[in-house]
Design a protein around this motif. Structure first.
Motif, PDB file in Angstrom:
ATOM      1  N   UNK A 243       0.839  -1.198   0.000  1.00  0.00           N
ATOM      2  CA  UNK A 243       0.000   0.000   0.000  1.00  0.00           C
ATOM      3  C   UNK A 243       0.875   1.250   0.000  1.00  0.00           C
ATOM      4  N   UNK A 244       1.952   1.186   0.773  1.00  0.00           N
ATOM      5  CA  UNK A 244       2.892   2.294   0.855  1.00  0.00           C
ATOM      6  C   UNK A 244       3.494   2.588  -0.520  1.00  0.00           C
ATOM      7  N   UNK A 245       3.923   1.535  -1.212  1.00  0.00           N
ATOM      8  CA  UNK A 245       4.496   1.694  -2.561  1.00  0.00           C
ATOM      9  C   UNK A 245       3.476   2.307  -3.511  1.00  0.00           C
ATOM     10  N   UNK A 246       2.248   1.777  -3.454  1.00  0.00           N
ATOM     11  CA  UNK A 246       1.192   2.279  -4.333  1.00  0.00           C
ATOM     12  C   UNK A 246       0.943   3.759  -4.075  1.00  0.00           C
ATOM     13  N   UNK A 247       0.839   4.139  -2.799  1.00  0.00           N
ATOM     14  CA  UNK A 247       0.573   5.534  -2.446  1.00  0.00           C
ATOM     15  C   UNK A 247       1.665   6.443  -3.002  1.00  0.00           C
ATOM     16  N   UNK A 248       2.927   6.011  -2.837  1.00  0.00           N
ATOM     17  CA  UNK A 248       4.053   6.796  -3.368  1.00  0.00           C
ATOM     18  C   UNK A 248       3.923   6.942  -4.881  1.00  0.00           C
ATOM     19  N   UNK A 249       3.585   5.842  -5.543  1.00  0.00           N
ATOM     20  CA  UNK A 249       3.446   5.855  -6.999  1.00  0.00           C
ATOM     21  C   UNK A 249       2.384   6.840  -7.470  1.00  0.00           C
ATOM     22  N   UNK A 250       1.322   6.975  -6.691  1.00  0.00           N
ATOM     23  CA  UNK A 250       0.236   7.874  -7.078  1.00  0.00           C
ATOM     24  C   UNK A 250       0.436   9.280  -6.510  1.00  0.00           C
ATOM     25  N   UNK A 251       1.486   9.451  -5.703  1.00  0.00           N
ATOM     26  CA  UNK A 251       1.734  10.758  -5.099  1.00  0.00           C
ATOM     27  C   UNK A 251       0.627  11.190  -4.157  1.00  0.00           C
ATOM     28  N   UNK A 252       0.010  10.233  -3.471  1.00  0.00           N
ATOM     29  CA  UNK A 252      -1.085  10.543  -2.548  1.00  0.00           C
ATOM     30  C   UNK A 252      -0.771   9.974  -1.167  1.00  0.00           C
ATOM     31  N   UNK A 253      -1.426  10.538  -0.161  1.00  0.00           N
ATOM     32  CA  UNK A 253      -1.241  10.037   1.196  1.00  0.00           C
ATOM     33  C   UNK A 253      -2.321   9.005   1.518  1.00  0.00           C
ATOM     34  N   UNK A 254      -1.900   7.894   2.094  1.00  0.00           N
ATOM     35  CA  UNK A 254      -2.859   6.886   2.559  1.00  0.00           C
ATOM     36  C   UNK A 254      -2.640   6.675   4.053  1.00  0.00           C
ATOM     37  N   UNK A 255      -3.697   6.848   4.832  1.00  0.00           N
ATOM     38  CA  UNK A 255      -3.637   6.587   6.265  1.00  0.00           C
ATOM     39  C   UNK A 255      -4.222   5.195   6.509  1.00  0.00           C
ATOM     40  N   UNK A 256      -3.547   4.427   7.359  1.00  0.00           N
ATOM     41  CA  UNK A 256      -4.036   3.073   7.634  1.00  0.00           C
ATOM     42  C   UNK A 256      -4.508   2.947   9.071  1.00  0.00           C
ATOM     43  N   UNK A 257      -5.744   2.546   9.203  1.00  0.00           N
ATOM     44  CA  UNK A 257      -6.303   2.305  10.530  1.00  0.00           C
ATOM     45  C   UNK A 257      -7.135   1.041  10.379  1.00  0.00           C
ATOM     46  N   UNK A 258      -6.940   0.076  11.278  1.00  0.00           N
ATOM     47  CA  UNK A 258      -7.647  -1.183  11.007  1.00  0.00           C
ATOM     48  C   UNK A 258      -7.821  -2.108  12.203  1.00  0.00           C
ATOM     49  N   UNK A 259      -8.779  -3.019  12.010  1.00  0.00           N
ATOM     50  CA  UNK A 259      -9.031  -4.098  12.958  1.00  0.00           C
ATOM     51  C   UNK A 259      -7.976  -5.165  12.677  1.00  0.00           C
ATOM     52  N   UNK A 260      -6.855  -5.088  13.403  1.00  0.00           N
ATOM     53  CA  UNK A 260      -5.699  -5.890  13.041  1.00  0.00           C
ATOM     54  C   UNK A 260      -5.930  -7.384  13.255  1.00  0.00           C
ATOM     55  N   UNK A 261      -6.679  -7.733  14.293  1.00  0.00           N
ATOM     56  CA  UNK A 261      -6.911  -9.147  14.589  1.00  0.00           C
ATOM     57  C   UNK A 261      -7.617  -9.855  13.449  1.00  0.00           C
ATOM     58  N   UNK A 262      -8.554  -9.163  12.810  1.00  0.00           N
ATOM     59  CA  UNK A 262      -9.304  -9.729  11.692  1.00  0.00           C
ATOM     60  C   UNK A 262      -8.596  -9.555  10.357  1.00  0.00           C
ATOM     61  N   UNK A 263      -7.503  -8.794  10.326  1.00  0.00           N
ATOM     62  CA  UNK A 263      -6.886  -8.460   9.037  1.00  0.00           C
ATOM     63  C   UNK A 263      -7.790  -7.570   8.207  1.00  0.00           C
ATOM     64  N   UNK A 264      -8.640  -6.798   8.879  1.00  0.00           N
ATOM     65  CA  UNK A 264      -9.615  -5.938   8.188  1.00  0.00           C
ATOM     66  C   UNK A 264      -9.051  -4.508   8.112  1.00  0.00           C
TER      67      UNK A 264
END
Lengths: 481, 481
Positions: free
Chosen positions: A352-373
């Motif tokens: 996701x980090x690579x993709x965001x850099x490629x598109x020149x956009x910021x992506x914030x990640x917040x998630x239910x880690x136990x579920x992989x959601x």
């Protein structure tokens, strides 16, 4: 439409039928603001019998309808069909029965998620807890099979619905399941939960509630990277600990939420992991020590344990502020919702980090880690020509990355209108046909929330080939859906 | 039939097609010996593709078929259709994939229940454990949504099936779910689990397996009456303890099993309660003390704790011997299978006792107490004129008593052919129609295990009225089903 509208007025009374554009604007979209459409009429029934009569009237007039709860959904599931009927269930807010001895409660679909827990407090609670729980309705939760932070341990809406009274598209009323946990015959309950209103409208919902745990303890651990935090998640789960919740926020999210919640979070750290344990006092204490040790072993030098209920509430406020806080970081954002196998967390986050850099956009990640959601928030500025389109494309590629990792296109927000185009990436034609068989069995005329979930408009028919072209498609009107 | 039989020979090879009466007698009934019928042919496919080809051949010839696993079912679900095709899945015994990192295993339907646990031992196990687990197949477990002693804590088959590859009645192959826990679209998985082979044949089954608990402790407590033991069950559950298993046997069962297992059980006592706790060592010890205290408080003066694995095995052997041991007490018996709300245990047991006295017959009670899942064994002597009929009538009245207490006609044995007549006692016509809609969506020609589950033969049709008369019924041949 006029005769139908008159019939709706006869059913619910004039004051609960809206046809003026300024009234209907309220309902033109749900929580996903990208899509909007105006229905011909919005009708607000006062009880289950009125819902039945409305659906029957639509059947007789052959007019499509869409059910709507609180309208807080994030996949466009409650998007009206243009010039159709919108059935708004916000008046059905009665708690019909509370049976704590057997851990059951029966409610109408317009009851909010938090009201269910309130009705059984202080000894019991209703575990599935979408972030929108203060406003979202149980009917909507049933339609979308909603999840939330505590679903890793406690399961999703489908694990708590033991019975439904449903009005089918032809106006027939059926009961699926009931207060008991198991019943003979086909288990149709599971198929109706998560059907996003395409099989009927639930008018009564029996839910299982569970005892409030004796003890609850919460910590936040900070790491240099989401990779380290992801490893901690894997180790915690592998150690056999089942936290009530296990949530992750990345650096962008920490910065955004701290600016809003002032919880004293160290802006600049790579990841925050919120872990909540609940259960017996003894179990909590023992497992808490284990979780702290794992976090340290995985690289956290800053583990904060909530000292009291106020601090615990602050930890949660920070986590739940993630979506609104993002408004401070960027003028606009898309909330994505994808699932990956938990073991793939570090790889997919890197991707996701690579993709965001490629598109020149910021992506914030917040998630239910136990579920992989995952809930990546793709930030953009809608005033910049073409940036919204780039953000939408990036959002789609993040979903592709989830699928490549063996995941799914939605964890808890549903397919709705937004993700139906992705359904063909997950399902073979035969599998989509299986869905359509079910759909046609309960809504052969295609009037129940049409244009949602399924990737292309299909019609139930007797002609050869799996399904005929939809008449609206034939008439060049498919874009109405 | 001859062209069809030849086609089956072409698919699986001559050696796997049985048509001689002496070969077919093996298959004339399942574990419920009251019903028997001879198929025209029994065919044993060697893989999923052969299953698909067989179903397709039956579709082309318009001949009904019945799937059969190990044939250990107790509701006549695998009873052949007279002169139809019996598809025996006992050759499909491959474990296709073991993925312990994600707690998943994929097996063919003929794999036995115990083989699943064996495939993931020693660190993992597969919890649903029917008493027949040494012989019964996973395909049959899926068809009947099988339970077992450990389902109170761990849940039923439906809670462990995460995906199915299914051959539908028209020969189409679909995938429902998969290794992941949740998927978008309709949740058809739940509807197929427990469908008793009327929607299709599973050719691959993805199952969730769970870590073997760190510690397991077992006790048996003896009481003067089932009422006292029932109160102990309620108190244990209300105390928030979730035993891995909680099983009750009454005086008749204690006497019968002791004669067989020689576990030193006190013949003459009113009830035995077997409680097994599992989990972390610390949790087990703490809760075990609590369970012992509750048993004593409820009137038990004889609590025996297993000192080692051998004694634990003996406790279980005694419980699992209940059905076979009953053969020593009476020449014949019917096994009933009903569910009641746990809180109604004492009342319903008293009612069963009254009914048994009224009929002059002995009823032994052995059951999964935590689930309120009764297995009354109605003893009779088939050589005495009219006693079998009296026993069958009593067995039906016990089921009525379960329904009056707010329960269900089956806990885990399924509806099959035996209980379809009782379905109208639980379901309104509209609810049965909902089942039929699903059935018709996946098997419009009515070839998949016809005559099971639904109370009357129905046909899927386009003519007005819910469903046309079944052509076999029309031809006066409905009794073939």
């Amino acid at each position: 439409m006029e005769p139908l509208i008159q019939r709706l007025r006869d059913i619910v009374g004039d004051e609960w039928v809206f046809t003026h554009e300024h009234q209907l604007r309220t309902y033109e979209s749900d929580g996903l603001l990208q899509y909007h459409a105006l229905p011909a009429v919005a009708v607000l029934p006062g009880d289950g019998e009125q819902v039945r009569a409305i659906v029957e009237a639509c059947r007789d007039a052959n007019v499509p309808w869409v059910p709507r709860g609180a309208g807080s959904g994030l996949s466009g599931g409650a998007l009206p069909v243009a010039d159709g009927v919108l059935i708004v269930l916000s008046r059905l807010t009665r708690v019909l029965e509370v049976d704590l001895e057997n851990g059951r409660v029966c409610v109408e679909p317009g009851v909010t998620n938090v009201s269910v827990s309130a009705a059984v407090a202080p000894d019991f609670f209703y575990p599935p807890d979408p972030s929108s729980q203060i406003v979202c309705s149980i009917g909507g939760n049933v339609a979308e099979n909603s999840g939330g932070a505590h679903c890793f341990k406690y399961g999703f809406t489908t694990n708590y619905v033991t019975g439904l009274e449903v009005v089918l598209a032809d106006g027939e009323v059926i009961e699926l399941g009931g207060p008991e946990l198991d019943a003979p015959g086909y288990d149709l309950l599971g198929a109706f939960v998560g059907a996003e209103g395409t099989l009927g409208i639930a008018t009564k919902v029996w839910l299982r509630v569970v005892p409030v745990p004796e003890s609850t303890r919460t910590l936040v651990a900070f790491f240099d990277s989401t990779r380290q935090a992801g490893e901690a998640v894997s180790e915690i789960v592998q150690a056999g600990v089942v936290p009530g919740a296990i949530e992750m926020m990345d650096a962008v999210t920490i910065a955004a939420t701290e600016a809003m919640a002032n919880a004293g979070y160290p802006v600049g750290r790579g990841a925050a992991l919120l872990v909540e344990l609940d259960g017996s006092e003894r179990e909590c204490v023992a497992q808490f020590d284990e979780v702290v040790a794992i976090c340290r072993r995985c690289g956290s030098d800053d583990v904060r344990v909530s000292r009291d209920e106020a601090e615990r509430a602050l930890f949660w406020k920070t986590r739940k502020a993630a979506f609104p806080a993002m408004g401070r970081m960027a003028p606009n954002y898309f909330v994505q919702d994808g699932v990956i196998p938990r073991t793939k967390l570090p790889d997919v986050l890197t991707r996701i980090d690579e993709l965001a850099k490629g598109y020149g956009l910021t992506v914030a990640n917040v998630f239910h880690a136990g579920d992989g959601n995952l809930h990546p928030l793709v930030c953009y500025d809608g005033r910049v020509e073409g940036e919204a389109e780039r953000a939408e494309e990036l959002s789609g590629r993040i979903l592709d990355a989830c699928l490549e990792a063996g995941g799914s296109i939605t964890g808890e927000h549903g397919v709705g209108v937004d993700k139906k185009k992705h359904m063909t990436k997950m399902f073979a034609e035969a599998d989509l046909d299986a869905f359509q068989r079910l759909r046609c069995a309960f809504d052969p005329a295609g009037l129940a929330n049409p244009g949602k979930v399924m990737p292309t408009p299909r019609l139930c028919g007797e002609v050869p080939g799996p399904y005929r072209q939809h008449p609206l498609e034939k008439a060049g009107l498919a874009e109405r859906f």
